[in-house]
Scaffold this active site. Structure first.
Site, PDB file in Angstrom:
ATOM      1  N   THR A 197      83.124 -39.848  31.604  1.00 40.63           N
ATOM      2  CA  THR A 197      81.707 -39.554  30.827  1.00 40.63           C
ATOM      3  C   THR A 197      81.211 -38.168  31.248  1.00 40.63           C
ATOM      4  O   THR A 197      81.064 -37.683  32.180  1.00 40.63           O
ATOM      5  CB  THR A 197      81.043 -40.808  30.915  1.00 40.63           C
ATOM      6  OG1 THR A 197      79.720 -40.633  29.849  1.00 40.63           O
ATOM      7  CG2 THR A 197      80.049 -40.867  32.031  1.00 40.63           C
ATOM      8  N   ASN A 238      77.959 -38.609  29.995  1.00 39.05           N
ATOM      9  CA  ASN A 238      76.663 -38.823  29.893  1.00 39.05           C
ATOM     10  C   ASN A 238      75.741 -39.320  31.172  1.00 39.05           C
ATOM     11  O   ASN A 238      76.129 -40.419  31.695  1.00 39.05           O
ATOM     12  CB  ASN A 238      76.671 -40.079  28.684  1.00 39.05           C
ATOM     13  CG  ASN A 238      75.417 -40.804  28.104  1.00 39.05           C
ATOM     14  OD1 ASN A 238      74.427 -40.925  29.069  1.00 39.05           O
ATOM     15  ND2 ASN A 238      75.467 -41.097  26.990  1.00 39.05           N
ATOM     16  N   ASP A 247      83.124 -46.928  25.981  1.00 43.29           N
ATOM     17  CA  ASP A 247      82.641 -46.560  24.698  1.00 43.29           C
ATOM     18  C   ASP A 247      81.605 -47.564  24.223  1.00 43.29           C
ATOM     19  O   ASP A 247      82.085 -48.661  24.558  1.00 43.29           O
ATOM     20  CB  ASP A 247      83.723 -46.530  23.794  1.00 43.29           C
ATOM     21  CG  ASP A 247      83.041 -45.335  22.308  1.00 43.29           C
ATOM     22  OD1 ASP A 247      82.446 -44.439  22.746  1.00 43.29           O
ATOM     23  OD2 ASP A 247      83.684 -45.608  21.164  1.00 43.29           O
ATOM     24  N   GLY A 303      69.132 -43.211  24.148  1.00 45.55           N
ATOM     25  CA  GLY A 303      69.719 -43.705  22.762  1.00 45.55           C
ATOM     26  C   GLY A 303      68.830 -44.500  22.093  1.00 45.55           C
ATOM     27  O   GLY A 303      67.697 -44.338  21.739  1.00 45.55           O
ATOM     28  N   HIS A 360      74.764 -55.040  27.702  1.00 44.42           N
ATOM     29  CA  HIS A 360      76.031 -54.925  27.369  1.00 44.42           C
ATOM     30  C   HIS A 360      76.946 -54.240  28.168  1.00 44.42           C
ATOM     31  O   HIS A 360      78.014 -54.547  28.610  1.00 44.42           O
ATOM     32  CB  HIS A 360      76.292 -54.393  25.986  1.00 44.42           C
ATOM     33  CG  HIS A 360      75.344 -52.836  25.845  1.00 44.42           C
ATOM     34  ND1 HIS A 360      74.136 -52.845  26.231  1.00 44.42           N
ATOM     35  CD2 HIS A 360      75.991 -51.796  25.609  1.00 44.42           C
ATOM     36  CE1 HIS A 360      73.476 -51.612  26.277  1.00 44.42           C
ATOM     37  NE2 HIS A 360      74.613 -50.828  25.833  1.00 44.42           N
TER      38      HIS A 360
END
Ligand code: ITT
Length: 196
Positions: A9, A11, A69, A152, A179
């Site tokens: 990633t 991010n 993802d 986000g 999550h």
């Protein structure tokens, strides 16, 4: 040698959360700076998680590699923004994405019409392995953004039992229920068991 994996990633927020979830037991390594991941072309979170891991595996050998993802799936919008969560407003822009989502939801005034879920799929490859780990959390889309933490869609995702958005929680608090933590705690347990 200490357990470790490369996380496919760029991010930084995901990285911070995942490092915190892995704690002292598993070291999370970053892809080399020169690597630019290609645009995500998969049709599902699972495909994209695999594609990210597979891409990094072309450069990194003999290590576990993990791609992940994630997306926000809103019930009344037939699962949008879903796999297109990062670019919902047409570009990669958290504020713009939130604005667009709130606009799409403006006719849904009742809380029960604002149900949504965050889903993460993590894909572990390397050393002859290919495994997927999924995590999911249910919540509601708020009527306006609240809180300053996270990234986000965190400011507009409210957790039912605590009545706070993810952005109103600390990183550690988010990691108790998110999550991402559900998916990555499964992965962590798997890697630890596998190492015995
Ligand atoms: P990588 O592909 O480099 O891992 P990314 O930001 O592109 O990073 P995704 O493809 O998984 O990540 O995009 C998911 C988008 O969904 C992300 O940009 C956020 O807008 C949103 N998202 C994912 N997890 C989130 C979370 O825990 N809280 C809030 N928004 C989240």
């Amino acid at each position: 040698m200490k357990l470790c994996f490369y996380l496919a990633t760029k991010n930084k927020n995901k990285l911070k959360e995942i490092k915190n979830i892995m704690g002292d037991e598993i070291k999370v390594l970053l892809p080399p700076d020169f690597i630019e991941f290609p645009e995500e072309k998969g049709k599902t979170l699972k495909e994209n998680a695999y594609l990210k891991a597979e891409y990094l595996s072309r450069y990194i050998k003999d290590y576990y590699i993990v791609g992940e993802d994630s997306g926000l799936f809103v019930e009344k919008l037939n699962g949008l923004p879903g796999i297109n969560s990062a670019h919902f407003s047409g570009k990669r822009d958290d504020k713009g994405n939130i604005k667009k989502l709130l606009e799409e939801m403006k006719n849904y005034k009742k809380k029960e019409d604002r149900k949504a879920r965050f889903i993460t799929v993590a894909c572990l490859i390397g050393k002859g392995e290919k495994r997927f780990f999924k995590g999911e959390v249910k919540g509601y889309i708020t009527f306006s953004p609240r809180g300053k933490n996270g990234f986000g869609y965190d400011p507009i995702f409210e957790i039912p039992k605590i009545g706070k958005t993810f952005a109103e929680l600390s990183l550690e608090e988010k990691n108790k229920i998110s999550h991402r933590s559900k998916a990555f705690l499964k992965l962590k347990e798997y890697l630890i068991k596998r190492s015995f």
